[in-house]
Design a protein around this motif. Structure first.
Motif, PDB file in Angstrom:
ATOM      1  N   ASN A  10       0.831  -1.203   0.000  1.00 43.07           N
ATOM      2  CA  ASN A  10       0.000   0.000   0.000  1.00 43.07           C
ATOM      3  C   ASN A  10       0.864   1.251   0.000  1.00 43.07           C
ATOM      4  O   ASN A  10       0.536   2.241  -0.632  1.00 43.07           O
ATOM      5  N   ILE A  11       1.977   1.210   0.707  1.00 43.63           N
ATOM      6  CA  ILE A  11       2.873   2.362   0.757  1.00 43.63           C
ATOM      7  C   ILE A  11       3.521   2.574  -0.607  1.00 43.63           C
ATOM      8  O   ILE A  11       3.717   3.709  -1.049  1.00 43.63           O
ATOM      9  N   GLN A  12       3.832   1.513  -1.299  1.00 47.35           N
ATOM     10  CA  GLN A  12       4.451   1.634  -2.612  1.00 47.35           C
ATOM     11  C   GLN A  12       3.500   2.256  -3.625  1.00 47.35           C
ATOM     12  O   GLN A  12       3.931   2.903  -4.571  1.00 47.35           O
ATOM     13  N   ASN A  13       2.228   2.098  -3.444  1.00 48.45           N
ATOM     14  CA  ASN A  13       1.258   2.631  -4.382  1.00 48.45           C
ATOM     15  C   ASN A  13       0.985   4.118  -4.169  1.00 48.45           C
ATOM     16  O   ASN A  13       0.290   4.743  -4.957  1.00 48.45           O
ATOM     17  N   ILE A  14       1.521   4.706  -3.111  1.00 49.95           N
ATOM     18  CA  ILE A  14       1.283   6.115  -2.809  1.00 49.95           C
ATOM     19  C   ILE A  14       2.169   6.988  -3.704  1.00 49.95           C
ATOM     20  O   ILE A  14       3.355   6.720  -3.885  1.00 49.95           O
ATOM     21  N   ASP A  15       1.575   8.055  -4.216  1.00 54.30           N
ATOM     22  CA  ASP A  15       2.299   9.004  -5.049  1.00 54.30           C
ATOM     23  C   ASP A  15       2.973  10.029  -4.126  1.00 54.30           C
ATOM     24  O   ASP A  15       2.311  10.866  -3.508  1.00 54.30           O
ATOM     25  N   ILE A  16       4.305   9.968  -4.048  1.00 54.06           N
ATOM     26  CA  ILE A  16       5.057  10.815  -3.124  1.00 54.06           C
ATOM     27  C   ILE A  16       4.996  12.280  -3.558  1.00 54.06           C
ATOM     28  O   ILE A  16       4.877  13.179  -2.711  1.00 54.06           O
ATOM     29  N   ASP A  17       5.047  12.543  -4.846  1.00 51.98           N
ATOM     30  CA  ASP A  17       4.975  13.927  -5.323  1.00 51.98           C
ATOM     31  C   ASP A  17       3.651  14.573  -4.932  1.00 51.98           C
ATOM     32  O   ASP A  17       3.613  15.746  -4.543  1.00 51.98           O
ATOM     33  N   GLU A  18       2.591  13.818  -5.021  1.00 55.72           N
ATOM     34  CA  GLU A  18       1.280  14.345  -4.644  1.00 55.72           C
ATOM     35  C   GLU A  18       1.247  14.666  -3.150  1.00 55.72           C
ATOM     36  O   GLU A  18       0.702  15.692  -2.741  1.00 55.72           O
ATOM     37  N   LEU A  19       1.839  13.798  -2.344  1.00 54.19           N
ATOM     38  CA  LEU A  19       1.902  14.058  -0.902  1.00 54.19           C
ATOM     39  C   LEU A  19       2.704  15.314  -0.600  1.00 54.19           C
ATOM     40  O   LEU A  19       2.328  16.109   0.266  1.00 54.19           O
ATOM     41  N   LYS A  20       3.818  15.522  -1.309  1.00 48.62           N
ATOM     42  CA  LYS A  20       4.637  16.727  -1.104  1.00 48.62           C
ATOM     43  C   LYS A  20       3.848  17.979  -1.448  1.00 48.62           C
ATOM     44  O   LYS A  20       3.887  18.969  -0.718  1.00 48.62           O
ATOM     45  N   ASP A  21       3.124  17.933  -2.562  1.00 46.87           N
ATOM     46  CA  ASP A  21       2.328  19.091  -2.974  1.00 46.87           C
ATOM     47  C   ASP A  21       1.256  19.412  -1.935  1.00 46.87           C
ATOM     48  O   ASP A  21       1.035  20.579  -1.582  1.00 46.87           O
TER      49      ASP A  21
END
Length: 156
Positions: free
Chosen positions: A126-137
């Motif tokens: 589940n963590i791998q499927n998270i978009d990190i760039d979206e979280l940063k924004d």
């Protein structure tokens, strides 16, 4: 006028047809004769109907018990209160009630998915499927909103 004629003639017709109505007892002989069967054929036909009805009733009770088993399983899975109706339907079936093969497969697949999601490896996927760039924004916009709201505040 029609009433008088009906009253006078009605009594006479009742007297004439009165004997005919009593001669029509509805027993098996008259029914068998009307259907064009002999007495033995009619008895066999009645037995066959009774057996088919018993078989249909048994299948119906079995299906009700299977549905009750599925509901019981779902209540156990989601920790819902138990139903006495389902319990009695399962008991009425008498024999061990098994889930239909398709439903058993579906339940097994659901259990496997839940076990995978509950495990540590499932959480990692589940963590791998998270978009990190979206979280940063999202984090940056939240910080900017907080800064703007603190600048407007007179206390700070």
């Amino acid at each position: 006028m029609a009433f008088i004629v009906k009253h006078v003639l009605g009594e006479k017709f009742k007297d004439i047809s009165g004997g005919l109505a009593e001669e029509k007892p509805e027993d098996e002989k008259s029914v068998a004769g009307a259907k064009g069967m002999t007495q033995e054929e009619f008895v066999q036909y009645q037995q066959q109907l009774a057996e088919e009805k018993m078989e249909r009733d048994a299948n119906f009770v079995q299906k009700k018990a299977e549905r009750a088993t599925v509901r019981t399983h779902l209540r156990d899975k989601y920790r819902l209160p138990k139903s006495m109706i389902d319990k009695t339907q399962i008991e009425v079936a008498g024999k061990d009630v098994e889930l239909p093969l398709e439903l058993a497969k579906m339940i097994a697949e659901d259990n496997e998915e839940e076990e995978n999601q509950d495990s540590f490896l499932g959480q990692l996927t589940n963590i791998q499927n998270i978009d990190i760039d979206e979280l940063k924004d999202k984090a940056q916009t939240t910080l900017e909103d907080l800064k703007q709201s603190t600048e407007k505040c007179d206390v700070m």
